[in-house]
Design a protein around this motif. Structure first.
Motif, PDB file in Angstrom:
ATOM      1  N   VAL A 130       0.792  -1.227   0.224  1.00  0.00           N
ATOM      2  CA  VAL A 130       0.056  -0.079   0.003  1.00  0.00           C
ATOM      3  C   VAL A 130       0.749   1.213  -0.149  1.00  0.00           C
ATOM      4  O   VAL A 130       1.653   1.575   1.169  1.00  0.00           O
ATOM      5  CB  VAL A 130      -1.076  -0.076   1.209  1.00  0.00           C
ATOM      6  N   GLU A 131       1.031   1.757  -1.126  1.00  0.00           N
ATOM      7  CA  GLU A 131       1.905   2.896  -1.384  1.00  0.00           C
ATOM      8  C   GLU A 131       1.346   4.123  -1.910  1.00  0.00           C
ATOM      9  O   GLU A 131       0.260   4.246  -2.467  1.00  0.00           O
ATOM     10  CB  GLU A 131       3.230   2.423  -2.248  1.00  0.00           C
ATOM     11  N   ALA A 132       2.085   5.070  -1.640  1.00  0.00           N
ATOM     12  CA  ALA A 132       1.712   6.589  -2.383  1.00  0.00           C
ATOM     13  C   ALA A 132       2.982   7.112  -2.875  1.00  0.00           C
ATOM     14  O   ALA A 132       4.258   6.903  -2.502  1.00  0.00           O
ATOM     15  CB  ALA A 132       1.069   7.345  -1.408  1.00  0.00           C
ATOM     16  N   SER A 133       2.752   8.171  -3.694  1.00  0.00           N
ATOM     17  CA  SER A 133       4.053   8.806  -4.171  1.00  0.00           C
ATOM     18  C   SER A 133       4.469   9.890  -2.977  1.00  0.00           C
ATOM     19  O   SER A 133       3.657  10.174  -1.974  1.00  0.00           O
ATOM     20  CB  SER A 133       3.622   9.713  -5.275  1.00  0.00           C
ATOM     21  N   TRP A 134       5.694  10.306  -2.994  1.00  0.00           N
ATOM     22  CA  TRP A 134       6.110  11.097  -1.983  1.00  0.00           C
ATOM     23  C   TRP A 134       5.320  12.432  -1.915  1.00  0.00           C
ATOM     24  O   TRP A 134       5.202  13.055  -1.041  1.00  0.00           O
ATOM     25  CB  TRP A 134       7.523  11.351  -2.193  1.00  0.00           C
ATOM     26  N   GLY A 135       4.910  12.965  -3.163  1.00  0.00           N
ATOM     27  CA  GLY A 135       4.144  14.128  -3.244  1.00  0.00           C
ATOM     28  C   GLY A 135       2.692  14.161  -2.618  1.00  0.00           C
ATOM     29  O   GLY A 135       2.419  15.048  -2.056  1.00  0.00           O
ATOM     30  N   GLU A 136       2.188  12.747  -2.945  1.00  0.00           N
ATOM     31  CA  GLU A 136       0.905  12.744  -2.179  1.00  0.00           C
ATOM     32  C   GLU A 136       1.182  12.712  -0.607  1.00  0.00           C
ATOM     33  O   GLU A 136       0.250  13.515   0.126  1.00  0.00           O
ATOM     34  CB  GLU A 136       0.143  11.381  -2.569  1.00  0.00           C
ATOM     35  N   ILE A 137       2.307  12.049  -0.187  1.00  0.00           N
ATOM     36  CA  ILE A 137       2.351  12.195   1.210  1.00  0.00           C
ATOM     37  C   ILE A 137       2.679  13.475   1.727  1.00  0.00           C
ATOM     38  O   ILE A 137       2.084  14.029   2.725  1.00  0.00           O
ATOM     39  CB  ILE A 137       3.685  11.251   1.850  1.00  0.00           C
ATOM     40  N   ALA A 138       3.398  14.538   0.842  1.00  0.00           N
ATOM     41  CA  ALA A 138       3.796  15.824   1.251  1.00  0.00           C
ATOM     42  C   ALA A 138       2.521  16.507   1.590  1.00  0.00           C
ATOM     43  O   ALA A 138       2.500  17.374   2.164  1.00  0.00           O
ATOM     44  CB  ALA A 138       4.621  16.239   0.362  1.00  0.00           C
ATOM     45  N   GLN A 139       1.463  16.520   0.709  1.00  0.00           N
ATOM     46  CA  GLN A 139       0.619  17.306   0.612  1.00  0.00           C
ATOM     47  C   GLN A 139      -0.703  16.712   1.521  1.00  0.00           C
ATOM     48  O   GLN A 139      -1.569  17.446   1.974  1.00  0.00           O
ATOM     49  CB  GLN A 139      -0.252  16.982  -0.909  1.00  0.00           C
ATOM     50  N   ARG A 140      -0.800  15.290   1.646  1.00  0.00           N
ATOM     51  CA  ARG A 140      -1.860  14.745   2.500  1.00  0.00           C
ATOM     52  C   ARG A 140      -1.770  14.234   4.060  1.00  0.00           C
ATOM     53  O   ARG A 140      -2.683  14.276   4.678  1.00  0.00           O
ATOM     54  CB  ARG A 140      -2.563  13.617   1.599  1.00  0.00           C
ATOM     55  N   ALA A 141      -0.591  13.754   4.138  1.00  0.00           N
ATOM     56  CA  ALA A 141      -0.235  12.958   5.383  1.00  0.00           C
ATOM     57  C   ALA A 141      -0.392  13.942   6.740  1.00  0.00           C
ATOM     58  O   ALA A 141       0.381  14.737   6.856  1.00  0.00           O
ATOM     59  CB  ALA A 141       1.091  12.186   5.479  1.00  0.00           C
ATOM     60  N   ASP A 142      -1.412  13.496   7.507  1.00  0.00           N
ATOM     61  CA  ASP A 142      -1.430  14.451   8.792  1.00  0.00           C
ATOM     62  C   ASP A 142      -0.522  13.530   9.848  1.00  0.00           C
ATOM     63  O   ASP A 142      -0.600  13.865  11.006  1.00  0.00           O
ATOM     64  CB  ASP A 142      -2.851  14.655   9.198  1.00  0.00           C
ATOM     65  N   LEU A 143      -0.312  12.274   9.495  1.00  0.00           N
ATOM     66  CA  LEU A 143       0.578  11.605  10.457  1.00  0.00           C
ATOM     67  C   LEU A 143       1.596  10.867   9.769  1.00  0.00           C
ATOM     68  O   LEU A 143       1.634  10.490   8.803  1.00  0.00           O
ATOM     69  CB  LEU A 143      -0.270  10.414  11.215  1.00  0.00           C
ATOM     70  N   VAL A 144       3.135  11.191  10.267  1.00  0.00           N
ATOM     71  CA  VAL A 144       4.140  10.741   9.684  1.00  0.00           C
ATOM     72  C   VAL A 144       4.990   9.874  10.465  1.00  0.00           C
ATOM     73  O   VAL A 144       5.306  10.329  11.718  1.00  0.00           O
ATOM     74  CB  VAL A 144       4.889  11.664   8.706  1.00  0.00           C
TER      75      VAL A 144
END
Ligand code: SF4
Length: 440
Positions: A130-144
């Protein structure tokens, strides 16, 4: 026209981030000034800027490129069981030609992946990801979550570009809308940027993920042993449940001992998809290992360990791997596309390599292994042309690289391999037979 003194949007190959926004100022002389600043990027650029073309050698004696290519084609086309390896130090177009050469020769091809990279590929093949681009993570993740890794040291600009400093309408308060948790990370700049740190040893990693999975399904477990951070992990489970988008970053430390911990992490991400979006993301080492597995997959159907000995691509993980083939003494000639990755090989395979006739493409004055034929090429990412793949599968074209403006004679892996492919074709009197691996 005079060479420009500034290069914009240079792709840096100093680490697996492959930042594509560097501005390099050459006017101040050597070493080049890099913006935005990055210590690892400056080191890589200083090495690339001071690089001088490596010589072509046959049995250690200087020769012309033409002579080296002729001898290389002769050696490889006479082999009964050749191996093409070391793909991760080359860009994508060169990797494509390497596949075509392996097909022409009816040999094996492998990316010289590290054990960790192999474990990651095997995990993905067996249970998915279950993956995402780093761009999606940068934009969307509220928990890293950083799981047993230290990107501030290994991927210096990752925190600013992707994982800690959000710039997005999805997270309007910026950093205040993102929770950053370090689990089992060494005390470093990464932990200084974290909101929470959870201590964890490498030996506790699998159990920690199993307990986290149990906590997410509210399953009762036996009490943890003394010293195990059970309460902190229960709290982390609550943060994952409450997040809209969580991303877990890890590096090769997770897979160095085998795939078990990555399997637990992947299953955790899969199991909570009906509650929230949780993705996993690897932080790869420098080089183009992701490109190697992608090219092999789109050309042959398999990401590593491929044999063309039967006339069509056959997959043999654990059978056609570089280290296995070499250790078993099953190879009678080797084409090393880039020799940087050879240091990853186990001792036994390296010893066998020294006994095998080798054609080695290297950017060093002397290849890292004793080559029958050495051909000097420019370092990965120093010349324009082709592309490299980031860990999240995003391809980055190499357009504005350093040696265009330096105006040096820099041979690329791609140019050398294309010429070698033609000479092997002429010697074998045939073109790539199946068309699976047709080079550009
Ligand atoms: S983070 Fe990595 S890719 Fe980006 S500039 Fe620094 S060394 Fe280069």
């Amino acid at each position: 026209m005079a060479n420009p003194t500034t290069i914009r949007d240079l792709v840096c190959c100093g680490c697996g981030c492959l930042c594509d926004d560097l501005r390099v100022d050459l006017s101040a002389g050597r070493p080049p000034v890099v913006r935005p600043a990055c210590s690892l990027g400056e080191k890589w650029l200083a090495e690339v800027a001071s690089w001088r073309p490596a010589p072509c050698l046959i049995d250690g004696q200087p020769v012309t490129l033409d002579a080296a290519l002729d001898r290389a084609a002769e050696l490889l086309s006479a082999a009964r069981a050749p191996l093409v390896c070391g793909l991760s130090g080359a860009e994508v177009n060169a990797q494509r030609v390497a596949v075509a050469i392996a097909e022409l020769l009816g040999g094996c091809i492998d990316g010289t992946c590290t054990p960790g990279e192999r474990a990651a590929i095997e995990t993905q093949q067996s249970i998915g990801a279950v993956e995402a681009s780093w761009g999606e993570i940068a934009q969307r993740a509220d928990l890293v979550i950083f799981w047993r890794c230290d990107p501030a040291a290994t991927h210096p600009r990752h925190l600013q570009r992707y994982s800690v400093e959000p710039k997005s309408c999805w997270l309007p308060r910026g950093r205040a809308d993102r929770r950053v948790v370090c689990v089992g990370c060494p005390q470093s700049e990464t932990t200084k940027h974290a909101d929470h740190t959870i201590p964890l040893t490498a030996a506790q990693g699998i159990e920690a993920l199993a307990r986290l999975r149990a906590a997410l399904t509210e399953k009762q477990l036996r009490p943890a042993e003394a010293g195990f951070p059970a309460n902190e992990l229960a709290e982390l489970a609550g943060w994952i449940r409450g997040a809209k988008h969580a991303a877990v970053f890890y590096d090769e430390a997770l897979t160095a001992g085998g795939p078990a911990e990555l399997i637990e992490l992947t299953q955790l991400a899969q199991q909570v998809q009906d509650q929230t979006r949780v993705v996993t993301a690897s932080l790869p080492a420098a080089g183009n290992a992701a490109g190697a597995s992608s090219v092999l997959t789109w050309q042959t159907g398999f990401p590593m360990a491929v044999s063309f000995s039967s006339g069509r691509p056959e997959y043999g993980p654990g059978e056609f791997n570089t280290d296995v083939l070499l250790s078993g003494g099953e190879v009678d000639a080797v084409l090393v596309v880039a020799d940087e990755g050879l240091k990853q090989l186990p001792q036994e395979a390296r010893e066998q390599l020294d006994l095998t006739p080798m054609v080695v493409l290297t950017n060093e004055a002397k290849a890292s292994v004793a080559a029958a034929v050495q051909i000097g090429v420019a370092p990965l990412g120093s010349t324009p042309g082709g592309s490299v793949f980031r860990g999240d599968g995003v391809a980055l074209p190499l357009e504005n690289q350093l040696h265009r403006v330096d105006n040096q004679t820099a041979l690329s892996h791609h140019a050398v391999l294309q010429e070698l492919q033609q000479r092997i074709s002429a010697k074998l009197n045939r073109a790539a037979v199946s068309g699976v691996a047709g080079a550009p």
